[in-house]
Design a protein around this motif. Structure first.
Motif, PDB file in Angstrom:
ATOM      1  N   LEU A   1       9.104  -2.563  38.936  1.00 39.21           N
ATOM      2  CA  LEU A   1       8.651  -1.177  38.882  1.00 39.21           C
ATOM      3  C   LEU A   1       7.203  -1.049  39.352  1.00 39.21           C
ATOM      4  N   GLN A   2       6.363  -1.980  38.964  1.00 43.58           N
ATOM      5  CA  GLN A   2       4.966  -1.936  39.394  1.00 43.58           C
ATOM      6  C   GLN A   2       4.858  -2.086  40.902  1.00 43.58           C
ATOM      7  N   ALA A   3       5.658  -2.987  41.469  1.00 50.79           N
ATOM      8  CA  ALA A   3       5.649  -3.163  42.930  1.00 50.79           C
ATOM      9  C   ALA A   3       6.154  -1.905  43.630  1.00 50.79           C
TER      10      ALA A   3
ATOM     11  N   VAL B   1       5.867   1.207  42.543  1.00 51.48           N
ATOM     12  CA  VAL B   1       4.806   2.207  42.475  1.00 51.48           C
ATOM     13  C   VAL B   1       3.724   1.936  43.508  1.00 51.48           C
ATOM     14  N   GLU B   2       3.360   0.661  43.662  1.00 49.98           N
ATOM     15  CA  GLU B   2       2.330   0.304  44.630  1.00 49.98           C
ATOM     16  C   GLU B   2       2.786   0.615  46.057  1.00 49.98           C
TER      17      GLU B   2
ATOM     18  N   ALA C   1      10.023   5.733  41.933  1.00 52.42           N
ATOM     19  CA  ALA C   1       8.577   5.864  42.150  1.00 52.42           C
ATOM     20  C   ALA C   1       8.274   6.972  43.153  1.00 52.42           C
TER      21      ALA C   1
ATOM     22  N   GLN D   1       9.443  -4.865  34.727  1.00 51.98           N
ATOM     23  CA  GLN D   1       8.099  -4.292  34.840  1.00 51.98           C
ATOM     24  C   GLN D   1       7.467  -4.670  36.174  1.00 51.98           C
ATOM     25  N   ALA D   2       7.664  -5.915  36.598  1.00 51.68           N
ATOM     26  CA  ALA D   2       7.094  -6.352  37.872  1.00 51.68           C
ATOM     27  C   ALA D   2       7.710  -5.587  39.046  1.00 51.68           C
TER      28      ALA D   2
END
Length: 232
Positions: free
Chosen positions: A223-225, A227-228, A54, A220-221
């Protein structure tokens, strides 16, 4: 007495999966502690790699000049290389010994059973299958060993070697052909496995699909965390 026929693909798969479960049971039993401690390490290493990905992606987007060039340089980013190395090390530490034990135990089990007078592993015996040489006779230990080792080629061909077992009339997989062997079924060839074997195969398909969906959702969870966190 009906002459033995070449075993069908799904009969062979049902037998193989039963044997795989039998071999995996003691491996998992004695290696459970390593797996239990290795799982969190793998998750932590994957989260670290996700953070590196990220951050590197955001840096590439913010970099001046050609965006494509910046993206192509991501593979050489030391942060990604370090994260990928840590993940690889965690996976090898957690799964490597179990995989090695599974391979060695599986080799001993298959060769000993298929070269024995009954010519079959427990899974094959349940399905009425037996391993023979090209003449239909009992395979020697050397032939059984060659057949098992050649099975690696059937896996390395993305299972195309295994799919050859679906082609009539001989229904011989790649490793069967290399070793000069065949898998026979007592009596007339069945069009499909028995009901219990079909239920066993269906259960594997359902479990595999559920595991894949869970893994995708978990990744996915993470990776999303990541990015955030990179966005602050």
């Amino acid at each position: 007495m009906t002459a033995p026929a070449a075993a069908g693909f799904w009969q062979r798969y049902a037998a193989w999966s039963l044997d795989a479960a039998l071999v995996a049971a003691p491996v998992l039993l004695f290696g459970w502690r390593r797996l239990a401690t290795g799982g969190p390490r793998i998750a932590e290493a994957f989260a670290g790699l996700a953070d590196a990905v990220a951050t590197a992606m955001l840096d590439a987007l913010a970099a001046p000049g050609a965006v494509l060039t910046a993206w192509l340089q991501l593979t050489a980013d030391p942060r990604l290389q370090a994260g990928a190395g840590a993940l690889t090390d965690a996976i090898v530490a957690a799964l490597g010994p179990q995989l090695a034990a599974f391979v060695v135990l599986g080799l001993l089990y298959h060769v000993a059973c298929e070269a024995a007078p009954w010519q079959a592993t427990l899974g094959k015996r349940v399905l009425g299958l037996r391993v023979a040489d090209a003449a239909g006779q009992r395979a020697s230990p050397a032939r059984a060993l060659l057949r098992h080792l050649a099975g690696a080629l059937s896996w390395l061909t993305l299972n195309l070697g295994h799919l050859l077992a679906a082609l009539p009339p001989q229904r011989r997989a790649l490793h069967d052909r290399i070793a000069g062997a065949m898998v026979l079924q007592a009596g007339a060839a069945a069009s499909r496995p028995p009901r219990w074997a079909r239920a066993w195969i269906a259960a594997q398909a359902v479990a595999g699909a559920a595991a894949a969906l869970w893994l995708l959702a978990a990744m996915q969870a993470v990776l999303q965390a990541a990015v955030e966190r990179a966005l602050g």
